[in-house]
Scaffold this active site. Structure first.
Site, short mmCIF file in Angstrom:
data_model
loop_
_atom_site.label_atom_id
_atom_site.label_comp_id
_atom_site.label_asym_id
_atom_site.label_seq_id
_atom_site.Cartn_x
_atom_site.Cartn_y
_atom_site.Cartn_z
N PHE A 473 0.81 -1.23 0.00
CA PHE A 473 0.00 0.00 0.00
C PHE A 473 0.84 1.28 0.00
CE2 PHE A 473 -2.45 -3.23 2.50
CZ PHE A 473 -3.34 -3.58 1.50
N HIS A 474 1.86 1.31 -0.85
CA HIS A 474 2.71 2.49 -0.95
C HIS A 474 2.80 3.04 -2.37
CE1 HIS A 474 5.11 0.87 2.79
NE2 HIS A 474 3.92 1.35 3.12
N PRO A 475 1.70 3.21 -3.10
CA PRO A 475 1.80 3.72 -4.47
C PRO A 475 2.23 5.19 -4.48
CG PRO A 475 -0.49 3.61 -3.81
CD PRO A 475 0.30 2.95 -2.71
#
Length: 544
Positions: A473-475
């Site tokens: 969850f680090h875009p």
């Protein structure tokens, strides 16, 4: 949309997105009582208990009340799988549902930005902006105190995690007491964005203390349709709310802070982006910018699971009503224990192989296991060692699928698309096995459950990496900053959209390269610098 366009009013600044960056921006800009700000958020208020009890992420992720519930396109590197892609849909954005890990990244990350030609974005340049809003439990020369972004030590420890730390030391990963001094190599419990056992989101820290300001107007459940352009100037924003379409005008600037998925989507819907893509969906090209939505980077995690014996994990607690009652009481009385847990409590940063100059992989270690997020915990004691590649070389994209602003975009992270990334994945599996085999863990008899000891050849490990891989969850980087000579750079070094006036993108989209760790606090740093740019221009009478 077919509704008559209604006028919302005119403001100095219209901020699109009340999440991580937007919350800070609203705080900083409205500190000047002469500046009027409209903050538009597609989600609702954070008035649900599970936004505030830390373990509530279990209920928030995948819930339409709090999450956009995106899914990726089938990813070739993941053996054709599509995976869930959570993004916060609430005031506070992803900080209302994320892992709460406080992490800045490495000196090298920001010095690389500067070396790309982004003056003012090196480590020494950005550190003061981290410190400006920090309220760190320890203070000291490299930490701030008294700011809005609270950082505390975790309120729970586990014997199995302490044993993993000892095992790490045995294979060359030393204990450290702080991951945020510029070199995060080592192991330790994560510092977390909490206050006294409650989640501390960007909305809690930056928005709630300023709700009384008369120059701030917040509109929730406001779904952006497009940025209104007057020639090459952003004149306002059209959004949908209460069954109607509204136009909010901006005297100064429109600021997109809708995140690495939302901001490029809004730009494309507004006619800003790759011309061929826009025309294919019947959208007139107002401003050709080929980098909008491209350059997507993310940390891919590989979750290895090991059964253990003779030590407590959450798997057993989950099956005991008495244990659950004790946990609830411990939290109610003392604000400690398992309910204060972040998704990952313990971290390790190291090198997957010797050629890396600094730590290039990050472990998130959890005293629990399950087949996939949303499934029940396993009925045996276990721990999960999740490891991610901090500096992937694969690049993906975010592209609209239609001109409908309510349609989710195509998200293609393109994980494991390069030989380098696949090599790091295979090395990561080998490294995790070395960790589990270290003498410090022997008393707990770790037994590999996933992927299983039968996976031995490199070919099998490559296949397993595709089967196991999932987002952490680090875009970032879908509207990246860059120098004038980079045709894919959407923004200049002051976060202005190149070729347009009155439009900035201030969120994780702006990162040219992903940082080496969790991305919430670097996003706040970007917002802090962005606010300074805006206020400087405002006071000088400059229209961006």
């Amino acid at each position: 949309m077919s509704e008559t366009l209604r006028e919302r009013g005119e403001f100095d600044y219209v901020i699109v997105g009340g999440g991580t960056a937007g919350s800070l921006l609203a705080n900083r800009l409205t500190a000047d009582p002469n500046i009027s700000v409209l903050l538009l958020e597609a989600g609702g208020d954070d008035d649900w208990i599970w936004f505030h009890i830390p373990i509530g992420y279990l209920f928030a992720i995948g819930n339409p009340r709090s999450d956009w519930c995106y899914a990726t396109e089938p990813v070739p590197g993941l053996n054709g799988r599509s995976i869930g892609y959570a993004r916060g849909k609430v005031l506070g954005g992803c900080t209302a549902i994320n892992a709460m890990v406080y992490m800045r990244g490495q000196v090298q990350d920001y010095d690389n930005w500067r070396q790309l030609g982004l003056t003012g974005w090196g480590w020494d340049d950005v550190l003061p902006y981290f410190l400006k809003h920090e309220d760190h439990f320890g203070g000291g020369d490299l930490h701030g105190s008294g700011g809005e972004w609270r950082v505390e030590q975790p309120r729970v420890r586990w014997d199995i995690l302490d044993a993993v730390q000892r095992a790490g030391a045995e294979i060359g990963i030393p204990p450290v007491d702080d991951f945020n001094r510029g070199d995060n190599e080592g192991s330790g419990y994560f510092q977390v964005n909490q206050r006294k056992g409650r989640r501390w989101s960007a909305a809690t820290g930056f928005l709630k203390p300023i709700l009384h300001r008369r120059n701030l107007e917040i509109r929730k459940h406001a779904h952006i349709q497009h940025v209104q352009l007057d020639g090459k100037r952003a004149a306002g924003v059209v959004y949908h709310r209460d069954g109607a379409s509204w136009l909010a005008k901006a005297r100064g600037e429109v600021i997109l802070s809708a995140g690495a998925i939302g901001s490029p989507q809004i730009m494309q819907l507004s006619g800003i982006g790759p011309g061929d893509l826009l025309r294919s969906h019947g959208i007139a090209v107002a401003h050709e910018s080929p980098g909008v939505g491209e350059n997507l980077q993310d940390h891919l995690q590989l979750r290895l699971i090991f059964k253990v014996a003779g030590v407590q994990t959450i798997n057993e607690i989950d099956r005991s009503l008495l244990a659950k009652a004790k946990i609830a009481m411990d939290y109610a009385l003392f604000r400690r224990g398992a309910l204060t847990m972040a998704p990952s409590q313990f971290g390790m940063f190291t090198r997957s192989s010797p050629e890396h100059a600094t730590a290039n992989v990050e472990f998130h270690i959890q005293p629990l296991s399950l087949d996939k997020f949303g499934d029940p915990l396993h009925d045996f004691p276990a721990f999960t060692a999740s490891i991610c590649n901090l500096r992937p070389t694969s690049r993906g994209h975010v592209r609209i699928k239609s001109a409908d602003p309510f349609a989710a975009p195509a998200i293609q992270p393109n994980y494991l698309a390069t030989p380098e990334d696949m090599r790091v994945a295979v090395d990561s599996i080998k490294l995790t096995r070395r960790l589990a085999a270290a003498p410090a863990l022997a008393q707990y008899r770790p037994e590999e459950y996933l992927p299983g000891p039968q996976v031995q050849s490199e070919e099998d490990m490559r296949k397993v990496a595709g089967n196991l891989g999932a987002t952490i969850f680090h875009p970032v980087s879908t509207a990246k900053m860059g120098p004038d000579h980079d045709p894919m750079a959407v923004l200049d070094g002051e976060l202005r959209v190149r070729g347009l006036q009155g439009l900035r993108v201030i969120d994780a989209s702006a990162m040219p390269l992903i940082t080496s760790g969790n991305t919430a606090s670097p996003t706040l740093m970007i917002a802090e610098k962005g606010a300074e740019f805006i206020l400087r221009d405002y006071r000088a009478g400059i229209r961006a």
